[in-house]
Structure formats: C-alpha cells, structure tokens
Design a protein around this motif. Sequence first.
Motif, PDB file in Angstrom:
ATOM      1  N   UNK A 158       0.821  -1.216   0.000  1.00  0.00           N
ATOM      2  CA  UNK A 158       0.000   0.000   0.000  1.00  0.00           C
ATOM      3  C   UNK A 158       0.855   1.265   0.000  1.00  0.00           C
ATOM      4  N   UNK A 159       1.941   1.346   0.801  1.00  0.00           N
ATOM      5  CA  UNK A 159       2.764   2.554   0.723  1.00  0.00           C
ATOM      6  C   UNK A 159       3.382   2.786  -0.655  1.00  0.00           C
ATOM      7  N   UNK A 160       3.789   1.703  -1.340  1.00  0.00           N
ATOM      8  CA  UNK A 160       4.358   1.880  -2.683  1.00  0.00           C
ATOM      9  C   UNK A 160       3.317   2.462  -3.630  1.00  0.00           C
ATOM     10  N   UNK A 161       2.091   1.918  -3.592  1.00  0.00           N
ATOM     11  CA  UNK A 161       1.037   2.468  -4.431  1.00  0.00           C
ATOM     12  C   UNK A 161       0.767   3.922  -4.078  1.00  0.00           C
ATOM     13  N   UNK A 162       0.745   4.230  -2.795  1.00  0.00           N
ATOM     14  CA  UNK A 162       0.483   5.601  -2.342  1.00  0.00           C
ATOM     15  C   UNK A 162       1.552   6.569  -2.859  1.00  0.00           C
ATOM     16  N   UNK A 163       2.835   6.213  -2.724  1.00  0.00           N
ATOM     17  CA  UNK A 163       3.896   7.098  -3.173  1.00  0.00           C
ATOM     18  C   UNK A 163       3.873   7.257  -4.691  1.00  0.00           C
ATOM     19  N   UNK A 164       3.581   6.164  -5.414  1.00  0.00           N
ATOM     20  CA  UNK A 164       3.500   6.253  -6.873  1.00  0.00           C
ATOM     21  C   UNK A 164       2.381   7.201  -7.294  1.00  0.00           C
ATOM     22  N   UNK A 165       1.221   7.091  -6.668  1.00  0.00           N
ATOM     23  CA  UNK A 165       0.100   7.974  -7.009  1.00  0.00           C
ATOM     24  C   UNK A 165       0.417   9.429  -6.677  1.00  0.00           C
ATOM     25  N   UNK A 166       1.027   9.656  -5.509  1.00  0.00           N
ATOM     26  CA  UNK A 166       1.362  11.023  -5.125  1.00  0.00           C
ATOM     27  C   UNK A 166       2.390  11.626  -6.078  1.00  0.00           C
ATOM     28  N   UNK A 167       3.334  10.814  -6.530  1.00  0.00           N
ATOM     29  CA  UNK A 167       4.361  11.315  -7.447  1.00  0.00           C
ATOM     30  C   UNK A 167       3.744  11.693  -8.793  1.00  0.00           C
ATOM     31  N   UNK A 168       2.847  10.841  -9.277  1.00  0.00           N
ATOM     32  CA  UNK A 168       2.164  11.148 -10.539  1.00  0.00           C
ATOM     33  C   UNK A 168       1.280  12.389 -10.388  1.00  0.00           C
ATOM     34  N   UNK A 169       0.591  12.474  -9.253  1.00  0.00           N
ATOM     35  CA  UNK A 169      -0.270  13.638  -9.022  1.00  0.00           C
ATOM     36  C   UNK A 169       0.529  14.938  -8.982  1.00  0.00           C
ATOM     37  N   UNK A 170       1.797  14.833  -8.568  1.00  0.00           N
ATOM     38  CA  UNK A 170       2.653  16.021  -8.530  1.00  0.00           C
ATOM     39  C   UNK A 170       3.216  16.372  -9.902  1.00  0.00           C
ATOM     40  N   UNK A 171       2.855  15.576 -10.922  1.00  0.00           N
ATOM     41  CA  UNK A 171       3.280  15.868 -12.281  1.00  0.00           C
ATOM     42  C   UNK A 171       4.560  15.190 -12.706  1.00  0.00           C
ATOM     43  N   UNK A 172       4.993  14.142 -11.955  1.00  0.00           N
ATOM     44  CA  UNK A 172       6.240  13.465 -12.264  1.00  0.00           C
ATOM     45  C   UNK A 172       5.944  12.011 -12.637  1.00  0.00           C
ATOM     46  N   UNK A 173       6.641  11.430 -13.612  1.00  0.00           N
ATOM     47  CA  UNK A 173       6.362  10.046 -14.021  1.00  0.00           C
ATOM     48  C   UNK A 173       6.654   9.056 -12.898  1.00  0.00           C
TER      49      UNK A 173
END
Length: 530
Positions: free
Chosen positions: A383-398
């Motif tokens: 769950x933390x990996x999914x959370x960090x991936x989503x937050x990174x994408x939401x911030x505009x970064x691949x």
Amino acid sequence: MTFVGALATLSLMMAQPTDQPPVDQPVVQLAQGALAGRTEDTVASFKNIPYAAPPVAEQRWRPPGEAPRWEGQRDATTYGAICIQATPQGDPGVGPLPMSEDCLNLNVWRPLDVIDPAPVMVWIHGGGLVNGSGTAALYDGAHLARQGMVVVTLNYRLGRLGFFDHPALAAERPSEEAAGNYGLMDVIAALKWVRANIAAFGGDPANVTIFGESAGGAIVTRMMISPPARGLFERAVVQSGLGRELQTPLDRRGAYDLPSARERGEVWAHGHNLLTAADLRAAPVEQLLTPAPVFANGDLSLIDGRILTSTVEAAFRAGRQAPVPMMIGTNSAEFWWMKPTDRNGYGMIDDDMTWLERAMITAAYGGEAGFDRGFITDAVFTEPARRLARLHTAAGHPAYLYRFDVSSPDNPEPHGGATHAIERPYVFGTLPLLPYPVRDADRAASEAMTRYWTAFARSGDPNGVGRPEWPLAEDGETQLMQFRNDGPAATAVPEAGRLDLIEMFRERPHLISKPAVTPPTSRPTASPSA
C-alpha cells in the motif's frame, strides 16, 4: 588487539597504493590519484575507492570528510572493508570480511567499449540499516555494465555508527552541523563523488539513477526528499522500500509518544556506562552492536531537521520530493512470516484500528488466517508503494509501479509468492546465487527486469520495443507491471480493495499527523528489520 581491530588493520594494509599494475590493468586518473583496476571479459572494474575520509576516532559520529588522496597507482582490484555490523549469518547481501569503521568505499563497473557518456546506476544496499554492503557477489555490477551501464555500489555507516545521537555529542557539535543520520550523509557524499568523478569511467554525471532495495529502497525515498541530495540524481528506483515506516525525531518525542533518537541513545549509553562524548568515541565497536537497534521500531529511521525534515509520505503528500522519474514496487509475499501480533514496530500498525476497521480489513483477507498472512506485507510495503506512486504522478512526475511475483517451486520457504529481497539477483543478473536451481522462467524474468531497469536508467521511461508496455501509475484503477512466472504483464493492482481499506485507515487525520515535522535545529543542548 580485538578481532574487529585486527580486521581493520588488515583492511588498511589492503588499501595501500601500489606503484605499478600489470600491463593489462585499466587505469583511471582521478583528482585523488590513479586507480589500477581489473578487466574481465568485456567489463572493467575498480574496487575499494574511498569516497570520504575514514570516520574513525574523533570523526566517529561526524559528517563524512573529504576523500583522501594518494601518490602513485592505487590497487583497485579487490574489495575494501565492509562497515561494522553483527557477524554475518549467511546473508548473501553482506559481502566478504574484513569489516572496519574505515569502510566508506565504493566500486565501479564499466563496459570496455563505452564511447559516449553512459548512464550511471548507483546501488544502495539493504539490510535494515544494520547489515549489508556494496561488496556482496549478489551486487556484482558486471551484468548491468554489459548492458551499457556504468554501475556503482557503495558502503555507508550502519547501526549505531550510522544512525545515532546522544546529549553529550549534541552539546559539543557546531550549531550548523547535521547530526544523527550519518549513514544518509555517507550516501550523499558518495553521490557527490559520483557527480565529480564518474566521467573518468565513461559515465554521464548528468544521467544518474539511484536504486536500492528494502532499507536501501527506503534510503532512495529519503534521497528523494532530502534537501542536500537535491540535484545529485536524475531517476530513482525503489525496490520494497516501505514508505510509511516509523520515523523518529532527533531531539523530541515522535509518533505514539515514542522516545526521541537522542533519548534512545542516552538510555543505551547509560546501560554501557558511556557518559561522555570521549567515552562514546573510545568505545569498542563490539559494544555498539549490543543490543542491536531495530529499524521497525524507529531506532534508525531519524528525522534530524537538516538531512531529513519530515516523514517520507508527508513530503510526497506536500509535493516536496525530487521532480524525477521514479520506479517503485514490491514483492508479492514480502513478510509472509510476520503477523500483526508480533511485538515490534510493524506489529504496531494495526493497534490504532477501530473494531469496525479491523473487521472490514480482516474480512477483505477472507478471515484471520489470511489477515495474519498478508496484512504486514500489504501495510508495510504494497500500500505505501502504491500511495507514493500515485502522489508522485499527481505532482506531475512520471511514476511506474511494479509487483514481483516470480516464484520457484524449488523454493523451500512456505511463502506462497515472492518473498522479501528475492528479486535482487534478477535485477543484477546474478541468478546462480539463488538458493535453488535456476529455471528458464527465472532467466526470462531476469532478462525482462534488466531490460526495463536499464531502459529506465537511460531515459526515465522503462518501455521499449519488444516487451509489454508499462503504464504510468495513476490514481483510480492504478496500473502496474507484474513480473510473473509466465512473463511480465501490465495489470490493475492486485487485491486493490484490501489496499483501499488500508489506505483509508492510514490516512485518518489523527494518524497522518502523528509523525511530526522537525524544523532545522539551533545549537542542541543536553537534556531507545527491513
């Protein structure tokens, strides 16, 4: 002389420069001096390169100093000492002895036919911040170098030598000096060394990828949010690197009202009758190993106010992470052997659940047996990996999310999937070190991972001709690349409903506010595995 002292002496003898290498040895000239390496097949390697001053004597619990220089040609054909840790117990990620406090060295592999500046991959080993090294055969960089990479592996201070504070140490240091996270300072010093020197090996200092597993993956996430690390790398790969772990403030109480790092250090030192800074710096290293500090309990994961100013998840939520492409993922059965009732930091995760939250999450696992078997893996890693991936994408970064689920029928562990750290030889192409026979499926998985990882290091995008398309990790029905026995495939995140419930629990306001942000400190005053 103690056993560790004898090993340290041997390490220093091995590190002395030599005058003339054999004629077939590759030589690299650095500002520090000349290095004479070794050629094997199509790869040249250079080992035991000091990237910082030895952190010994008065430099124990100090930021890393300037790397030493030498006259003549330094023999770079054999590994240097690993950092002080408990006696290895067969962990393939540890590497050979000797061990020493004088361990801030790194290793470089490069392809012989490199013409243009090559992408650089810097490996940060795991081991719960208490063991491991960059010298383990598991992390031999030759296979990745044959794919056109310049590969770097490194050592950093571990355990109490790497992550520690005490009122006596705080009272004597300058107000502007960073403290506590000495192992992270080492990694930053190594990355600065790479920036300044990797061109001499054919590497591109403007195209550096950091990648690490477990505690090494956690260090990657910390490099992503550390102000002093900003600009030292262009891409990041997090393998089983947690994301919501307990992080302890240096000088005040943190989550769950747990003691600060300084309080923990004082309690430990008092038990060993170490009362002054001089006592601490003179203590034999064997004394520093007992009892061992624990990553899961927050003993080693510190927020110091300078190297780290907040928790990882809080920084990503605020968009303060490095704006670089990121790959992040986990294994399907990371901590299959650990239950929520275990008495450690991981076992604390569900303590704040209401009866309704626990009932809903337990039902999502099909009952108590499934909850016991899978919750820690999902709560600590998936769950933390999914959370960090989503937050990174939401911030505009691949951000690219993955799940490793290659599982051999010859693996004797009753894991039901891919256990923690098993993906490392697949990434490095060191499959013969697996503890069971290598199958065609293993070789195919390793080839696929190597191609994705090196493509990402080249361009920040793992995709390429001839392999399944790896989609970006976006919110909603988040997609990932799943590495399976029958090959890689892009799918929706497996068992997303369970992760949604865990995320709802972990995102409750009183929980996300617990790990406090620590501002930069003024001059301190005196006042207790991934």
